[in-house]
Design an enzyme around this catalytic site. Structure first.
Site, mmCIF file in Angstrom:
data_model
loop_
_atom_site.group_PDB
_atom_site.id
_atom_site.type_symbol
_atom_site.label_atom_id
_atom_site.label_comp_id
_atom_site.label_asym_id
_atom_site.label_seq_id
_atom_site.Cartn_x
_atom_site.Cartn_y
_atom_site.Cartn_z
ATOM 1 N N SER A 79 0.584 -1.382 -0.248
ATOM 2 C CA SER A 79 -0.751 -0.025 -0.080
ATOM 3 C C SER A 79 0.764 1.365 -0.280
ATOM 4 C CB SER A 79 -0.648 0.267 1.093
ATOM 5 O OG SER A 79 -1.804 -0.827 1.303
ATOM 6 N N LYS A 82 0.292 3.966 -2.796
ATOM 7 C CA LYS A 82 -0.699 4.788 -3.240
ATOM 8 C C LYS A 82 -0.242 6.202 -2.481
ATOM 9 C CE LYS A 82 -4.648 1.840 -0.925
ATOM 10 N NZ LYS A 82 -4.022 0.485 -0.762
ATOM 11 N N SER A 137 -6.071 3.103 4.581
ATOM 12 C CA SER A 137 -5.316 2.189 3.658
ATOM 13 C C SER A 137 -6.454 1.529 2.358
ATOM 14 C CB SER A 137 -4.682 0.939 3.610
ATOM 15 O OG SER A 137 -3.516 0.947 2.601
#
Length: 379
Positions: A79, A82, A137
């Site tokens: 993640s 991101k 997330s």
């Protein structure tokens, strides 16, 4: 050319700079960052137990890399990717804009994804969707924003172009959420570039340092979401790190634990990225905190071993050199040469004109990353 294929002139320039027709590219940030040994200059006292496969600590203001280990090693980012998603789309929509989620917005989210709890038929503000991305997330929040942007494929193409604009040449994007996919990789160096760029945006900085928020549950009800960054929240047996301002953590069973953080002390902000330590889930935070402590303790005595490059068109003219004054030449991480993707693959979905501009095969050498089965994605 259709709208989904249209890119900015800066993006076209970034692609052109990143894809020479032949020859060997110097190592971004200096060739010491490609070595397989710990790189540190003029100081001692690095933390003794650093089990991560790759790590880097740098000064946010100057861009100086103070110490690093396999900074350009390509690994699954989970993640932490991101951050690039936010760098690409954060200012695309007004934050007070509203969107009613459809079932199509939530289609294609990989099983085992981390979720914030978005429901079809419920209306969310753009601000709430970004809270879902940064705090929880949430892959569901990422997919909703991607569909608002014209779809996952278009968003992936724009993230790839943004990575080239930021000169993050170790990164290959397959999905906008960071979930495990064959070929989806980044590096400690690139993740630090994403964080440094993002923290220059007040909105990015505000989201990544937010600890809790109220999130719509439908029917006028809300529930509280908490930031999964354990150094920010002080959860799971860890104390909150003094001065921490984010940025992003990530975990999948394939990628392991990865963390990029930033902290400010006495007016100085340091960045740290730690990828895939061999220990428990807390190890990624413990090692990041230890590296931050070391960086703050060194002050101005640490001689840089490299530098974080500026985006294309910023810093030193329209098309700055891919290296700083810390050295040129060398190969990809670990000295291993491998063939990179073609220019056409780089701009897949971004239009034939960009492929023609980029032209030729990538000369950037790449470490091969073995393919593994997809894993659970949670923070």
């Amino acid at each position: 050319m259709c709208d989904s294929a249209r890119l900015s002139r800066r993006t076209l320039l970034a692609l052109a700079v990143a894809a020479p027709a032949s020859g060997t590219r110097p190592v971004l940030g200096g060739d010491r960052l490609a070595r397989d040994t710990v790189q540190v200059g003029g100081t001692t006292g690095l933390p003794r137990r650093l089990t991560a496969r790759s790590w880097l600590v740098a000064d946010h203001g100057t861009g100086h890399v103070l110490a690093a280990y396999r900074a350009h090693l390509r690994l699954p980012p989970a993640s932490t990717l991101k951050m690039l998603f936010a760098d690409t789309l954060l200012d695309r929509f007004p934050r007070d804009g509203r969107h009613t989620v459809t079932a199509a917005d939530l289609a294609g989210i990989p099983a085992g994804s981390s979720l914030v709890g978005i429901r079809a038929g419920t209306t969310y503000t753009v601000d709430q969707l970004w809270q879902g991305v940064f705090l929880r997330s949430g892959n569901d929040a990422v997919h909703v924003l991607a569909h608002m942007n014209g779809g996952v494929a278009r968003t992936v193409a724009e993230m790839r172009a943004k990575a080239r604009e930021l000169r993050a040449l170790d990164t290959h994007v397959v999905s906008p959420d960071g979930f495990d996919h064959p070929g989806q990789v980044s590096s400690a160096y690139d993740l630090t570039l994403f964080a440094r760029h993002g923290l220059r945006d007040p909105g990015f900085r505000s989201y990544c340092r937010t600890r809790t928020a109220e999130f719509p549950a439908g029917g006028g009800e809300t529930f509280q979401i908490q930031n999964t960054d354990r150094l920010l929240s002080g959860a799971w047996g860890l104390r909150a790190y003094p001065g921490l301002i984010g940025v992003k953590n990530g975990y999948t069973s394939h990628a392991g634990n990865t963390f990029t953080g930033a902290a400010t002390r006495a007016g100085r902000t340091l960045l740290v990225t730690v990828m895939h330590p061999a220990d428990s889930a807390n190890a990624v935070y413990e090692q990041a905190a230890a590296l931050l402590d070391w960086g703050f303790a060194q002050g101005a005595s640490a001689r840089p071993v490299g530098t974080l490059v500026e985006p294309v068109g910023e810093g030193r003219g329209t098309a700055p050199s891919p290296t700083s004054g810390f050295g040129a030449g060398g190969t990809a991480a670990g000295g291993t040469a491998a063939r990179g993707p073609s220019a056409g693959r780089l701009v897949e979905g971004a239009g034939t004109a960009v492929a023609l501009l980029a032209g030729g095969a990538w000369a950037l050498r790449r470490r091969r990353t073995p393919r593994r089965a997809r894993g659970r994605h949670r923070e």
